[in-house]
Each structure stands twice: as C-alpha cells, then as structure tokens.
Design a protein around this motif. Structure first.
Motif: not given
Length: 327
Positions: A1-23
C-alpha cells in the motif's frame, strides 16, 4: 500500500528529531542541553501530531495550513472562501502545535497530562529561542524530559501509528545524570527561573488523576549509600533473583493502590466494569503476581490472618485487557 509522501516525511522527521533530542541531552559536556532538548522534543511532537491529523483528514494538506479569508475584487472579505496564508518566502504557513491539538481533540482526544507536559516544554523552548535562560533548574527539566519521552512512545502505541517501528529505537535510553539540586537551592535563582518553576508546579497540581498513562513530569530521586557491594548499586525485578528488602515508604510508593481505590477508579475508567465474579477472579490472579501486588501482614507469625493487599499502578495494564476503557 502506497503511503502519502507528506505523512511519511512528517513521521520520519518526528522520530529523527526525538532521537536527536535524546542524543544531545546524553552528551557528557553539552552546556545547552536542556534548551536544545526542549526545542527538538517539541518539534518531534508537533510533527507527529501533524502527521496523525493529516491522516485523520484523508491527507488533505490544507488541514495543516493557516487559512485566511479571500478578498473580493471590491476589497471585502469573502464569507466562505479561504486560502493559505503565505510566509515571508511565499510558502504556506502551517498551524502551531496547540492549533494542531485543538483540531485533534475533535477527532481523538489528546490526554490532558500530555498537553500539560507539552505546555511546560514549550515554555522552556520559547524562552530559549526568543530570549535566554539565565539560570536553570536542571533536575526539574530532566524530570519533564523523562515524561516527554514516555508520553511520546505511549501516544504512538495508542494511536496505532504502525508506520513508526519503535523496536528499531531505544527511546527509553536517557541516562540519569547526577545533578546536585543543592547547587541551586544555595545559589542565586533569578526571578525568571522562579516563575518557570511556579508555572511547572501549577501544571503538576492540575494533574488529571484519571489519566494514568501520561505524565507531566517523572520524579527522580537519587540516593547514594556507602557499601562495598557493587550489587547494591541498582536492582531490577526477576522472579528468580535475589530478594530485596524495601523500606515502608518505598513499598508505599511502589504499591500505592488499595482494593477499594481500584474498584472506585475502575467504575470511572471502564464502560463495562462490574464488581462481580469476573473481577474477583482477575484480582485473584493479580494477587499472585509479586510485581503487581504486595501483601502486608498484621501478624507476621500468622500469615493466614489479618492481611491487606496493596497494588502497583501497573495493575491498570492488566485490567485494560479485560475491560473497555471510556474515551
């Protein structure tokens, strides 16, 4: 199933932002750690919320835009037509985190304790970006940070956001640095810091006690005991492990609930709760689990007489398996 690119990008940036905060927070010598954590953590939460809002509205990107009324040829404001407001670079402006929360609440309620946690974090972020923090309450900020990560993980699971695989990341890893709060109590604290602490206290005082899964801040208590045994530095629960003796106040903290309190809160928490044979059978199994219950004997030499059970807050996770929670 194709994932909406904006939705996918928002989730990816969200998790990476949290990982950066912890690091960044975990770096041994980083003088701007609290402020940076707040900036990145708020960013991570906002992007996660925007992604979920987008999905709830069938990926209609206008739901994330700040909309303004269109002007007619006569220069009058149109009653119905709206268009995205543009920023200085000519791109559509997106709504802020609290506007996102308001929109989400019409679809799926954001837990009130999580909102309070976000407000405290945003206040720290705004002070960091728009001015500066002269002196700081590091211990209190770390407690907020623990709660933020816990809430972030919990909401992903609750909203069933399967596009984020939490098993790939160790978001629980946020080493507990030893921070001596005496440094601040004996030093000079600015009015701004006192105001922030009072703001934090006001949010904690308004904690929603029915919202058991989310926290505004997670209490940190560090105690150092002189000992020649390395084994006494830390413990974890293991059914086959060595028994550990806890003090009375430590037992009360770990098992704060009584049977009567569980019954009372269950009537509020669940739609289909009844204090019947089913419930008694569930509680009987819980009593057998030493990680969920603790029995206090009035007469230690007579274990079959006059005993009272106390329960961990983790009992709700077990009861949630058997009853339907209210929305």
């Amino acid at each position: 199933m194709k994932i909406n690119p904006t939705y996918k990008s928002l989730l990816s940036k969200s998790i990476n932002s949290m990982l950066s905060a912890i690091e960044i927070y975990n770096k041994p010598n980083f003088l701007y750690r609290e402020e940076t954590f707040a900036i990145l953590a708020v960013n991570a939460i906002e992007l996660l919320f925007k992604a979920h809002l987008l999905k709830l509205h069938n990926y209609n990107i206008k739901e994330l835009y700040f909309m303004e009324s269109v002007k007619t040829k006569k220069g009058e404001v149109h009653k119905r037509k709206k268009t995205p407001k543009l920023n200085r670079s000519g791109n559509p402006m997106t709504i802020g985190i609290f506007d996102v929360i308001n929109k989400l609440n019409s679809k799926c309620k954001v837990p009130p304790n999580f909102i309070n946690n976000i407000e405290v974090l945003v206040e720290l972020r705004d002070n960091s970006i728009h001015f500066y923090n002269d002196s700081f309450c590091q211990k209190e900020i770390q407690e907020i940070g623990f709660a933020t990560i816990k809430n972030y993980i919990r909401i992903i699971k609750e909203w069933n956001i399967v596009d984020i695989d939490l098993s790939k990341y160790n978001l629980y890893l946020m080493p507990l640095a030893y921070i001596d709060s005496k440094t601040y109590s004996s030093g000079i604290i600015t009015d701004e810091t006192e105001n922030y602490i009072e703001f934090l206290k006001s949010k904690i005082e308004n904690t929603d006690n029915e919202d058991q899964e989310y926290d505004i801040a997670v209490s940190i208590d560090i105690k150092f005991n002189k000992s020649n045994s390395i084994g006494q530095i830390g413990v974890f629960y293991d059914p086959n492990g060595v028994p550990v003796n806890l003090k009375e106040e430590e037992i009360s903290a770990k098992y704060p609930l009584t049977y009567r309190e569980i019954c009372k809160k269950s009537r509020i928490r669940y739609i289909d709760f009844k204090q019947d044979r089913k419930f008694n059978a569930i509680m009987a199994d819980i009593k057998k689990d030493k990680s969920l219950s603790y029995v206090r004997l009035l007469y230690p030499n007579k274990p079959d007489k006059n005993k009272t059970y106390f329960y961990s807050t983790n009992v709700w996770k077990e009861l949630d398996k058997h009853y339907k929670r209210k929305k």
